[in-house]
Design a protein around this motif. Structure first.
Motif, mmCIF file in Angstrom:
data_model
loop_
_atom_site.group_PDB
_atom_site.id
_atom_site.type_symbol
_atom_site.label_atom_id
_atom_site.label_comp_id
_atom_site.label_asym_id
_atom_site.label_seq_id
_atom_site.Cartn_x
_atom_site.Cartn_y
_atom_site.Cartn_z
ATOM 1 N N CYS A 173 0.879 -1.206 -0.041
ATOM 2 C CA CYS A 173 -0.014 -0.112 0.031
ATOM 3 C C CYS A 173 0.985 1.114 0.023
ATOM 4 N N GLY A 174 0.615 2.177 -0.927
ATOM 5 C CA GLY A 174 1.239 3.418 -1.016
ATOM 6 C C GLY A 174 0.609 4.500 -0.383
ATOM 7 N N GLU A 175 1.040 5.821 -0.638
ATOM 8 C CA GLU A 175 0.575 6.846 -0.169
ATOM 9 C C GLU A 175 -1.030 7.236 0.042
ATOM 10 N N ALA A 176 -1.543 6.893 -1.431
ATOM 11 C CA ALA A 176 -3.077 7.136 -1.480
ATOM 12 C C ALA A 176 -3.766 6.122 -0.795
ATOM 13 N N ASP A 177 -3.316 4.985 -0.467
ATOM 14 C CA ASP A 177 -4.088 3.856 0.510
ATOM 15 C C ASP A 177 -3.950 4.303 2.076
ATOM 16 N N VAL A 178 -2.646 4.622 2.172
ATOM 17 C CA VAL A 178 -2.404 5.034 3.806
ATOM 18 C C VAL A 178 -3.358 6.228 3.823
ATOM 19 N N ASP A 179 -3.384 7.339 2.983
ATOM 20 C CA ASP A 179 -4.193 8.704 3.358
ATOM 21 C C ASP A 179 -5.689 8.178 3.181
ATOM 22 N N ALA A 180 -6.244 7.135 2.631
ATOM 23 C CA ALA A 180 -7.697 6.765 2.492
ATOM 24 C C ALA A 180 -7.770 5.937 3.879
ATOM 25 N N ALA A 181 -6.799 5.142 4.392
ATOM 26 C CA ALA A 181 -7.120 4.329 5.518
ATOM 27 C C ALA A 181 -7.021 5.258 7.000
ATOM 28 N N VAL A 182 -6.161 6.413 7.056
ATOM 29 C CA VAL A 182 -6.141 7.248 8.184
ATOM 30 C C VAL A 182 -7.361 8.311 7.977
ATOM 31 N N LEU A 183 -7.974 8.512 6.561
ATOM 32 C CA LEU A 183 -9.145 9.515 6.674
ATOM 33 C C LEU A 183 -10.203 8.695 6.977
#
Length: 515
Positions: free
Chosen positions: A69-79
């Motif tokens: 998982c990259g930046e977009a996935d991490v951002d989506a999960a944290v959001l």
């Protein structure tokens, strides 16, 4: 629970399929590569950019191929975690309601015990005979933690008339958990359940070496009724997914178990981002102190060997520094030599196997290099000291080493394999000095029938848990309610019991003027 001999675990492995996609906002989502894994794939192949293979350390076959998982996935999960926390669908319900959901989660884990144990066995080589009771213990810890939640209380403080003063504990918010490969499911549950229990939302990043049981935990949590976004699971590489979580400015708390080297880097990342709270359980080089009042040396020798061979030595609290009173050194060394030589590795999916392989080739080479360096520096290889060529794969023979100074790197650094060093001591004070002569402070074990001696030492020896006359456990869950906290280069932050729950909260005081 031992592995049922009637089950054909090899056939179970061939028939098993898994979904390797991350869980974000309560759903499986696609990430760059096809999200289906073939559990009985072929030999290890090339790994492309943004993906990695999970490899069976016993036979080298690819267990599954996963996206990192990259930046977009991490951002989506944290959001997703932040949104769920702020909406209050989990954070603001009663402790009793959270407890009921987590008890259903424990039920789901127990119903899927064999599947979860098989996944850990395939990915990191834990014998199925160990993986099954490991999952059962983890489910019991979930249950005992859930039952503790609605028994916690807050403080009403003495205050003046017409005022009310309170001390409260409130959840951090979004907790990221980065977990290791040695006990994949057990350690993950030891983080996500206390964090969830106190009302946080969680983003879990399991080790890339063993991710599959943690991904299934995400499914089971949803089935138990956890709201979408309360638990997100992101497979990925530590240098990518783990780094992004540690640097994320909307992660309020980071809980990590792993090496001291990585723990230091995560502290830097916390400082470079939002000064997020940290809970770190890092390396260890735990001593086992053997005093001269023991009766059954054969039984003690058995336990000492289990203290560093269990789970192929891949245990944070493994007792790899065996310190023995000089009067018992020679007879105990003879017994240990025979016992260590008798240990043999085997196929983790055979119910009779008790010793599996190291988790991967990197670990195999590290263990071999440390033993070879000790040999070159004049150590006596009492037993073992080489790869287990009969078992193949990443198997390494259990190894006992003597005649090294305590300052040698072999006696000072965590090796994470079935290897230990042994030294004699003269008197209680020298025993304590040797035990505490380490940058680590994770755990210690005392072997003595003298209760007064043991009780006098438990406060002086450095370590979170101190075990007397038993093999140390990898976590506090073997005794309901026990709490531990490491020292020195082993990290900081409480785990287990009430203190472990409080670690996932922060203090808040409230003052009312009434009337």
């Amino acid at each position: 629970m031992s592995a049922p001999s009637s089950i054909d675990w090899q056939q179970r492995a061939r028939q098993l399929t898994v979904d390797v996609r991350p869980i974000i906002d309560g759903e499986r989502v696609d990430v760059r590569i096809d999200g289906r894994g073939d559990m009985h794939g072929g030999e290890r192949g090339e790994v492309g950019e943004g993906r990695f293979d999970s490899v069976n350390p016993h036979d080298g076959r690819v267990v599954a191929s996963l996206a990192s998982c990259g930046e977009a996935d991490v951002d989506a999960a944290v959001l997703s975690a932040r949104r769920t926390f702020e909406q209050g669908t989990w954070s603001r319900i009663s402790a009793h309601e959270r407890s009921r959901t987590l008890l259903r989660f424990a039920d789901e884990i127990e119903r899927h015990q064999e599947e979860l144990a098989l996944l850990d066995s395939l990915e990191m080589g834990m014998p199925i005979s160990s993986a099954l009771p490991d999952v059962a213990l983890a489910a019991r810890i979930v249950r005992s933690t859930a039952e503790r939640l609605d028994k916690l209380s807050e403080q009403v403080l003495p205050s003046a008339a017409h005022t009310l003063a309170l001390n409260l504990r409130v959840p951090h918010g979004v907790v990221a958990a980065i977990t290791p490969w040695n006990f994949p499911l057990y350690v993950a549950l030891g983080k996500i359940v206390p964090a969830l229990g106190m009302g946080n939302s969680v983003v879990l990043k399991p080790s890339e070496i063993a991710s599959l049981s943690c991904l299934r935990l995400g499914d089971l949590a949803m089935a138990a009724g956890l709201p979408a976004g309360a638990l997100n699971v992101l497979p990925g590489l530590g240098r990518e997914t783990g780094r992004l979580l540690a640097l994320h400015n909307d992660v309020d708390c980071l809980s990590f178990t792993g090496s001291t080297t990585t723990g230091r880097v995560l502290m830097q990342y916390a400082g470079q981002s939002n000064l997020k709270a940290l809970l770190l359980e890092c390396g260890g080089k735990s001593p086992q102190l053997v005093f001269d009042d023991l009766g059954d040396l054969d039984a003690v020798a058995e336990s000492l060997v289990q203290g560093f061979v269990w789970n192929c030595g891949q245990v944070c609290v493994a007792g790899t520094r065996i310190l023995v009173t000089r009067a018992l050194y020679a007879p105990l060394l003879q017994r240990l030599s025979a016992l260590v030589e008798s240990q043999r590795g085997g196929d983790p999916l055979q119910p009779s196997t008790v010793l599996g392989p190291l988790a991967n080739r990197v670990q195999l080479e590290r263990v071999g290099a440390m033993v070879d360096a000790a040999r070159r520096d004049g150590a006596t290889i009492v037993a073992g000291g080489a790869r287990d060529t009969a078992a193949g794969g990443c198997h390494y023979r259990p190894t006992l080493i003597a005649d090294l100074p305590h300052a040698h790197v072999f006696m000072q650094e965590e090796i994470f394999g079935p290897v230990a060093g042994i030294l004699p001591f003269d008197g209680v004070e020298q025993a304590l000095q040797l035990a505490n002569d380490s940058r680590y402070g994770l755990s210690a074990t005392l072997w003595t029938r003298d209760v007064a001696l043991a009780h006098g030492l438990v406060r002086r020896v450095r370590g979170g848990p101190v075990t007397v006359n038993a093999v140390a456990s990898p976590g506090p869950g073997h005794v309901s309610g026990s709490s531990v906290e490491p020292a020195g280069a082993s990290g900081f932050g409480a785990e287990g019991g009430t203190a472990g729950l409080m670690a996932y909260t922060r203090a808040k005081s409230v003052h009312y003027r009434l009337g």
